[in-house]
Motif scaffolding. Structure first.
Motif, PDB file in Angstrom:
ATOM      1  N   LYS A   8       0.835  -1.203   0.000  1.00 44.27           N
ATOM      2  CA  LYS A   8       0.000   0.000   0.000  1.00 44.27           C
ATOM      3  C   LYS A   8       0.871   1.254   0.000  1.00 44.27           C
ATOM      4  CE  LYS A   8      -4.234  -1.698   2.137  1.00 44.27           C
ATOM      5  NZ  LYS A   8      -5.124  -1.618   3.308  1.00 44.27           N
ATOM      6  N   TRP A   9       1.921   1.247   0.810  1.00 44.12           N
ATOM      7  CA  TRP A   9       2.805   2.402   0.894  1.00 44.12           C
ATOM      8  C   TRP A   9       3.497   2.651  -0.451  1.00 44.12           C
ATOM      9  CZ3 TRP A   9       3.438   6.821   2.695  1.00 44.12           C
ATOM     10  CH2 TRP A   9       4.668   7.457   2.794  1.00 44.12           C
ATOM     11  N   LEU A  10       3.938   1.606  -1.123  1.00 49.55           N
ATOM     12  CA  LEU A  10       4.564   1.769  -2.431  1.00 49.55           C
ATOM     13  C   LEU A  10       3.568   2.321  -3.452  1.00 49.55           C
ATOM     14  CD1 LEU A  10       6.767  -1.445  -2.539  1.00 49.55           C
ATOM     15  CD2 LEU A  10       7.595   0.921  -2.553  1.00 49.55           C
ATOM     16  N   ARG A  11       2.324   1.841  -3.410  1.00 50.23           N
ATOM     17  CA  ARG A  11       1.297   2.358  -4.335  1.00 50.23           C
ATOM     18  C   ARG A  11       1.062   3.850  -4.104  1.00 50.23           C
ATOM     19  NH1 ARG A  11      -1.180  -0.939  -7.624  1.00 50.23           N
ATOM     20  NH2 ARG A  11      -2.852   0.508  -8.174  1.00 50.23           N
ATOM     21  N   VAL A  12       1.012   4.236  -2.845  1.00 58.60           N
ATOM     22  CA  VAL A  12       0.819   5.647  -2.517  1.00 58.60           C
ATOM     23  C   VAL A  12       2.004   6.465  -3.030  1.00 58.60           C
ATOM     24  CG1 VAL A  12       0.753   7.295  -0.590  1.00 58.60           C
ATOM     25  CG2 VAL A  12      -0.695   5.257  -0.537  1.00 58.60           C
ATOM     26  N   GLN A  13       3.203   5.997  -2.782  1.00 57.46           N
ATOM     27  CA  GLN A  13       4.385   6.742  -3.198  1.00 57.46           C
ATOM     28  C   GLN A  13       4.503   6.846  -4.713  1.00 57.46           C
ATOM     29  OE1 GLN A  13       7.444   4.560  -1.060  1.00 57.46           O
ATOM     30  NE2 GLN A  13       7.816   6.409   0.119  1.00 57.46           N
ATOM     31  N   LEU A  14       4.089   5.826  -5.411  1.00 56.20           N
ATOM     32  CA  LEU A  14       4.157   5.850  -6.876  1.00 56.20           C
ATOM     33  C   LEU A  14       2.974   6.604  -7.488  1.00 56.20           C
ATOM     34  CD1 LEU A  14       5.475   2.240  -7.567  1.00 56.20           C
ATOM     35  CD2 LEU A  14       6.690   4.396  -7.965  1.00 56.20           C
ATOM     36  N   GLU A  15       2.078   7.067  -6.655  1.00 59.56           N
ATOM     37  CA  GLU A  15       0.935   7.886  -7.082  1.00 59.56           C
ATOM     38  C   GLU A  15       0.184   7.258  -8.261  1.00 59.56           C
ATOM     39  OE1 GLU A  15       1.671  12.123  -7.354  1.00 59.56           O
ATOM     40  OE2 GLU A  15       3.471  11.896  -6.120  1.00 59.56           O
ATOM     41  N   LEU A  16      -0.119   5.981  -8.142  1.00 63.34           N
ATOM     42  CA  LEU A  16      -0.723   5.253  -9.244  1.00 63.34           C
ATOM     43  C   LEU A  16      -2.152   5.695  -9.560  1.00 63.34           C
ATOM     44  CD1 LEU A  16       0.748   1.732  -8.489  1.00 63.34           C
ATOM     45  CD2 LEU A  16       1.514   3.390 -10.186  1.00 63.34           C
ATOM     46  N   ASN A  17      -2.758   6.482  -8.692  1.00 70.77           N
ATOM     47  CA  ASN A  17      -4.107   6.990  -8.949  1.00 70.77           C
ATOM     48  C   ASN A  17      -4.118   8.480  -9.248  1.00 70.77           C
ATOM     49  OD1 ASN A  17      -5.314   4.455  -8.528  1.00 70.77           O
ATOM     50  ND2 ASN A  17      -5.254   4.772  -6.321  1.00 70.77           N
ATOM     51  N   ASN A  18      -2.953   9.052  -9.493  1.00 70.35           N
ATOM     52  CA  ASN A  18      -2.855  10.483  -9.745  1.00 70.35           C
ATOM     53  C   ASN A  18      -3.292  10.792 -11.186  1.00 70.35           C
ATOM     54  OD1 ASN A  18      -2.067  13.147 -10.236  1.00 70.35           O
ATOM     55  ND2 ASN A  18      -0.199  12.955  -9.016  1.00 70.35           N
ATOM     56  N   PRO A  19      -4.384  11.524 -11.365  1.00 73.47           N
ATOM     57  CA  PRO A  19      -4.870  11.820 -12.721  1.00 73.47           C
ATOM     58  C   PRO A  19      -3.976  12.804 -13.483  1.00 73.47           C
ATOM     59  CG  PRO A  19      -6.194  12.977 -11.095  1.00 73.47           C
ATOM     60  CD  PRO A  19      -5.240  12.097 -10.331  1.00 73.47           C
ATOM     61  N   ASN A  20      -3.052  13.459 -12.785  1.00 81.33           N
ATOM     62  CA  ASN A  20      -2.168  14.432 -13.438  1.00 81.33           C
ATOM     63  C   ASN A  20      -0.951  13.776 -14.091  1.00 81.33           C
ATOM     64  OD1 ASN A  20      -3.807  16.596 -12.620  1.00 81.33           O
ATOM     65  ND2 ASN A  20      -2.836  16.578 -10.611  1.00 81.33           N
ATOM     66  N   ILE A  21      -0.772  12.495 -13.834  1.00 75.40           N
ATOM     67  CA  ILE A  21       0.349  11.774 -14.428  1.00 75.40           C
ATOM     68  C   ILE A  21      -0.126  11.145 -15.734  1.00 75.40           C
ATOM     69  CG2 ILE A  21       1.995   9.886 -14.115  1.00 75.40           C
ATOM     70  CD1 ILE A  21       1.839  10.389 -11.113  1.00 75.40           C
ATOM     71  N   PRO A  22       0.626  11.334 -16.825  1.00 76.09           N
ATOM     72  CA  PRO A  22       0.215  10.760 -18.121  1.00 76.09           C
ATOM     73  C   PRO A  22      -0.008   9.243 -18.039  1.00 76.09           C
ATOM     74  CG  PRO A  22       2.092  12.229 -18.390  1.00 76.09           C
ATOM     75  CD  PRO A  22       1.878  12.068 -16.914  1.00 76.09           C
ATOM     76  N   ARG A  23      -0.974   8.786 -18.818  1.00 79.68           N
ATOM     77  CA  ARG A  23      -1.366   7.361 -18.800  1.00 79.68           C
ATOM     78  C   ARG A  23      -0.190   6.427 -19.093  1.00 79.68           C
ATOM     79  NH1 ARG A  23      -3.884   4.648 -15.928  1.00 79.68           N
ATOM     80  NH2 ARG A  23      -3.703   2.538 -16.580  1.00 79.68           N
ATOM     81  N   ASN A  24       0.666   6.758 -20.064  1.00 79.53           N
ATOM     82  CA  ASN A  24       1.792   5.869 -20.382  1.00 79.53           C
ATOM     83  C   ASN A  24       2.780   5.806 -19.223  1.00 79.53           C
ATOM     84  OD1 ASN A  24       2.740   8.466 -20.773  1.00 79.53           O
ATOM     85  ND2 ASN A  24       3.729   8.041 -22.726  1.00 79.53           N
ATOM     86  N   THR A  25       2.913   6.889 -18.472  1.00 83.46           N
ATOM     87  CA  THR A  25       3.786   6.869 -17.293  1.00 83.46           C
ATOM     88  C   THR A  25       3.171   6.007 -16.197  1.00 83.46           C
ATOM     89  OG1 THR A  25       4.666   9.060 -17.810  1.00 83.46           O
ATOM     90  CG2 THR A  25       4.938   8.302 -15.550  1.00 83.46           C
ATOM     91  N   ILE A  26       1.865   6.128 -15.994  1.00 80.56           N
ATOM     92  CA  ILE A  26       1.175   5.300 -14.994  1.00 80.56           C
ATOM     93  C   ILE A  26       1.342   3.819 -15.324  1.00 80.56           C
ATOM     94  CG2 ILE A  26      -1.123   4.605 -14.147  1.00 80.56           C
ATOM     95  CD1 ILE A  26      -0.176   7.088 -12.765  1.00 80.56           C
ATOM     96  N   GLU A  27       1.213   3.468 -16.598  1.00 81.53           N
ATOM     97  CA  GLU A  27       1.377   2.065 -17.003  1.00 81.53           C
ATOM     98  C   GLU A  27       2.791   1.580 -16.695  1.00 81.53           C
ATOM     99  OE1 GLU A  27       0.184   2.182 -21.095  1.00 81.53           O
ATOM    100  OE2 GLU A  27      -1.938   2.315 -20.578  1.00 81.53           O
ATOM    101  N   SER A  28       3.792   2.418 -16.945  1.00 82.91           N
ATOM    102  CA  SER A  28       5.173   2.062 -16.617  1.00 82.91           C
ATOM    103  C   SER A  28       5.356   1.916 -15.109  1.00 82.91           C
ATOM    104  CB  SER A  28       6.143   3.123 -17.146  1.00 82.91           C
ATOM    105  OG  SER A  28       6.179   3.133 -18.544  1.00 82.91           O
ATOM    106  N   LEU A  29       4.769   2.836 -14.353  1.00 81.64           N
ATOM    107  CA  LEU A  29       4.877   2.768 -12.891  1.00 81.64           C
ATOM    108  C   LEU A  29       4.171   1.531 -12.348  1.00 81.64           C
ATOM    109  CD1 LEU A  29       4.303   6.526 -11.962  1.00 81.64           C
ATOM    110  CD2 LEU A  29       6.479   5.269 -11.981  1.00 81.64           C
TER     111      LEU A  29
END
Length: 132
Positions: free
Chosen positions: A31-52
């Protein structure tokens, strides 16, 4: 005989308690890693989220890293090695490199990490590519 049964029962309970504690720690770590990687942040581009997301899966499955602050060059090389072990069937080599670049961009620009891991992914880094 009854004493042996009681000992077994106690040991079994301790093992279950230890497993539960381990599972809780692992759940918290993930959970802490998911929070730190901001996997639900809508301001991060989709291709970056997929990489993360791919990198998150790698970290949780193949490392004991508890914070993104501990991602280092060795971890990035292990990420490439893991893809290579699977013969780049799940993630191609170009995508693996993009994932690392997206992660580094995220660490610098979204998390403000001043000293991200350094890795030369160019073809001129023959030492890296021959090791792989």
């Amino acid at each position: 005989m009854e004493l042996l049964k009681q000992n077994y029962h106690l040991e079994h309970n301790r093992t279950n308690e230890n497993n539960e504690i381990f599972n809780l720690k692992e759940i918290r770590r993930r959970k802490w890693l998911r929070v730190q990687l901001e996997l639900n942040n809508p301001n991060i581009p989709r291709n970056t989220i997929e990489s993360l997301e791919r990198f998150y899966f790698f970290i949780t499955q193949h490392t004991s890293i508890k914070s993104i602050d501990f991602i280092d060059t060795v971890c990035l090389i292990k990420y490439i090695n893991q893809s290579a072990k699977k013969e780049f069937k799940e993630i191609s080599l170009p995508q693996t490199i993009k994932d690392i670049k997206h992660l580094l961009h995220f660490l610098i620009n979204f998390r403000g990490i001043k000293h991200p891991p350094e890795i030369d992914l160019s073809l001129q880094n023959i030492e890296l590519w021959t090791k792989l």
